[in-house]
Design an enzyme around this catalytic site. Sequence first.
Site, PDB file in Angstrom:
ATOM      1  N   TYR A 130     -12.208   0.931 -12.018  1.00 34.48           N
ATOM      2  CA  TYR A 130     -11.137   1.924 -11.934  1.00 34.48           C
ATOM      3  C   TYR A 130     -10.168   1.759 -13.111  1.00 34.48           C
ATOM      4  CZ  TYR A 130      -7.073   4.484 -10.338  1.00 34.48           C
ATOM      5  OH  TYR A 130      -6.000   5.344 -10.282  1.00 34.48           O
ATOM      6  N   GLU A 144      -3.880   9.196  -3.936  1.00 33.73           N
ATOM      7  CA  GLU A 144      -2.511   8.663  -3.970  1.00 33.73           C
ATOM      8  C   GLU A 144      -1.790   8.925  -2.655  1.00 33.73           C
ATOM      9  OE1 GLU A 144      -1.429   6.597  -6.084  1.00 33.73           O
ATOM     10  OE2 GLU A 144      -2.726   6.899  -7.809  1.00 33.73           O
ATOM     11  N   TRP A 170      -3.816  -0.197  -2.838  1.00 32.42           N
ATOM     12  CA  TRP A 170      -4.726   0.635  -3.628  1.00 32.42           C
ATOM     13  C   TRP A 170      -6.157   0.172  -3.434  1.00 32.42           C
ATOM     14  CZ3 TRP A 170      -4.770   5.244  -5.116  1.00 32.42           C
ATOM     15  CH2 TRP A 170      -5.690   5.699  -6.077  1.00 32.42           C
TER      16      TRP A 170
END
Length: 186
Positions: A18, A40, A48
């Site tokens: 990522y 998000e 995350w």
Amino acid sequence: MKTRCGWVKMTNPLYIAYHDEEWGQPLHDDQKLFELLCMETYQAGLSWETVLNKRQAFREAFHQYDLQRVAEMTNEELETLLENPAIIRNRAKLFATRANAHAFLQVQETYGSFDTYLWSFVEGKTIVHDVPDYQEVAAKTALSELVAKDLKKQGFKFTGPVAVLSFLQAAGLVDDHENDCEWKGR
């Protein structure tokens, strides 16, 4: 060995990929912007890493983030997702995905694309910040507050200034890579 931002969890290949392949890269594809915005919104109150680990399951649950298909999802379809242990089963977030698809489509209609709308906040250019240490990066900024306020006006959900700053960073509108990170300024 490559020098990455200090927040990258080197024990998780998804995290590394990522950071290296997506985070902070200027993104202009509306479908990918929609997926990233949704991710998000799922993160609110979670890590995350949790969201990344469930990303593929979310893609399957939300038709690869096809805007029209997500916008057309019924209450029953969304309620069924609450039984799916592979995703984050938060009713408000799941229903917000559909609401955000509607808002996204409206922005596309008004501005021609979500990309045009979003990048207008930075005049089409990535803002590069001086970041000696990621822990010194603010949780929200004047820019993220401005964008969050406008997103709310457009009808978006779960897009407060903290989530919006993460989105702006991830989509490459703001470069908050640490100064010694090899991906700074790319």
